[in-house]
Every structure is written in structure tokens, then in C-alpha cells.
Motif scaffolding. Structure first.
Motif, mmCIF file in Angstrom:
data_model
loop_
_atom_site.group_PDB
_atom_site.id
_atom_site.type_symbol
_atom_site.label_atom_id
_atom_site.label_comp_id
_atom_site.label_asym_id
_atom_site.label_seq_id
_atom_site.Cartn_x
_atom_site.Cartn_y
_atom_site.Cartn_z
ATOM 1 N N GLU A 46 0.224 31.082 -22.414
ATOM 2 C CA GLU A 46 0.965 31.532 -23.602
ATOM 3 C C GLU A 46 2.163 32.392 -23.192
ATOM 4 O O GLU A 46 3.252 32.252 -23.748
ATOM 5 N N THR A 56 10.562 37.048 -29.014
ATOM 6 C CA THR A 56 10.292 37.851 -30.213
ATOM 7 C C THR A 56 9.546 37.068 -31.299
ATOM 8 O O THR A 56 8.540 37.557 -31.839
ATOM 9 N N ASP A 57 10.005 35.866 -31.618
ATOM 10 C CA ASP A 57 9.392 35.094 -32.711
ATOM 11 C C ASP A 57 7.942 34.726 -32.403
ATOM 12 O O ASP A 57 7.060 34.905 -33.244
ATOM 13 N N LEU A 58 7.681 34.229 -31.185
ATOM 14 C CA LEU A 58 6.314 33.853 -30.812
ATOM 15 C C LEU A 58 5.408 35.085 -30.764
ATOM 16 O O LEU A 58 4.253 35.044 -31.194
ATOM 17 N N THR A 60 5.750 37.894 -32.440
ATOM 18 C CA THR A 60 5.529 38.384 -33.798
ATOM 19 C C THR A 60 4.568 37.485 -34.572
ATOM 20 O O THR A 60 3.728 37.971 -35.330
ATOM 21 N N SER A 61 4.655 36.181 -34.345
ATOM 22 C CA SER A 61 3.787 35.273 -35.090
ATOM 23 C C SER A 61 2.353 35.289 -34.571
ATOM 24 O O SER A 61 1.430 34.882 -35.273
ATOM 25 N N THR A 62 2.119 35.763 -33.330
ATOM 26 C CA THR A 62 0.754 35.822 -32.797
ATOM 27 C C THR A 62 0.121 37.199 -32.984
ATOM 28 O O THR A 62 -1.055 37.289 -33.328
ATOM 29 N N HIS A 63 0.879 38.253 -32.731
ATOM 30 C CA HIS A 63 0.297 39.601 -32.867
ATOM 31 C C HIS A 63 1.356 40.658 -33.116
ATOM 32 O O HIS A 63 1.689 41.433 -32.214
ATOM 33 N N ALA A 64 1.840 40.681 -34.349
ATOM 34 C CA ALA A 64 2.866 41.652 -34.736
ATOM 35 C C ALA A 64 2.353 43.086 -34.612
ATOM 36 O O ALA A 64 3.142 44.025 -34.518
#
Ligand code: HEM
Length: 88
Positions: A46, A56-58, A60-64
Motif C-alpha cells: 500500500e 494525500t488522497d490515498l 486521506t481515503s484510508t485513514h484520515a
């Protein structure tokens, strides 16, 4: 210290995409994430998805809720900046 940090455009970030030399950007800050690979609860694969690019996007989408800024403080390389114009 902050005086030793670099200003890093995407083209330079992209040159650091191997596991032995992996940089990734999160919220405008560029980190060398190589030392963190064995410790990531989500695994190495990962993490490699964001090597050499803005994660940043990945992230934030997995564990903000995870505080990467705190966790990776000692791995900070510099700041992500826009690609300089090549026009002359
Ligand atoms: C889990 C940190 C990047 C995917 C975790 C956890 C931490 C963490 C602390 C445990 C969270 C918890 O249990 O509440 C980090 C740090 C990163 C990073 C510091 C930046 C270097 C990423 C990226 C991805 C990712 C870019 C996706 C491409 C995951 C997944 C889990 C996880 C899927 C869940 C693993 C599980 O519970 O089985 N990460 N992470 N992480 N991370 Fe990351």
C-alpha cells in the motif's frame, strides 16, 4: 532544521520511487518513507502505491484520523512546490 529542507517539484519527487529510496508527499510535505515500510500496519504494498508521488488522497481515503505529520516528523525532506515553468 528548517533551513536544510528542500523545495521539491513533482518531477523531482518522481525520481524517488524505489523501496530503498521512497519519497511521498502528504499535505504539502515531502517525506522519505523508506524507514517506515516495515512498520506500516497497512503493509509495504500500500505504501509503495504512493512512492514518488503525492499520497494525500490515498492517505486521506484510508485513514484520515492518522497523524502522519507527527509520525513522520523525523523523515521530513521538504515541501512540495508546483513544477517550475520551462518557458523562457
Ligand atoms: C493502516 C500509518 C500511508 C493504507 C495504518 C495505520 C497507521 C498507518 C498508523 C493503523 C491505523 C489504525 O489502525 O487506526 C500510515 C502512514 C502513512 C500511511 C504514517 C504514510 C507514510 C498509507 C497509504 C495507504 C495506506 C498511502 C494506501 C495506499 C493503509 C491501510 C491500513 C493502514 C489499508 C489498514 C490496515 C489494517 O488495519 O489491516 N496506516 N499509513 N496507508 N494503512 Fe496506512
Amino acid at each position: 532544521g528548517v533551513d536544510t529542507l528542500m523545495r521539491i517539484p513533482p518531477s523531482v519527487l518522481k525520481q524517488h520511487r524505489s523501496k530503498a529510496d521512497a519519497w511521498s508527499a502528504f499535505n504539502g510535505k515531502v517525506y522519505n518513507i523508506t524507514a517506515y515500510f516495515p512498520f506500516h500496519p497497512g503493509g509495504e504494498r500500500e505504501l509503495m502505491r504512493v512512492a514518488g508521488r503525492d499520497g494525500t488522497d490515498l492517505f486521506t481515503s484510508t485513514h484520515a484520523w492518522v497523524n502522519a505529520d507527527f509520525m513522520l516528523d523525523s523523515c521530513l525532506v521538504g515541501f512540495l512546490i508546483p513544477e517550475p515553468s520551462t518557458d523562457s
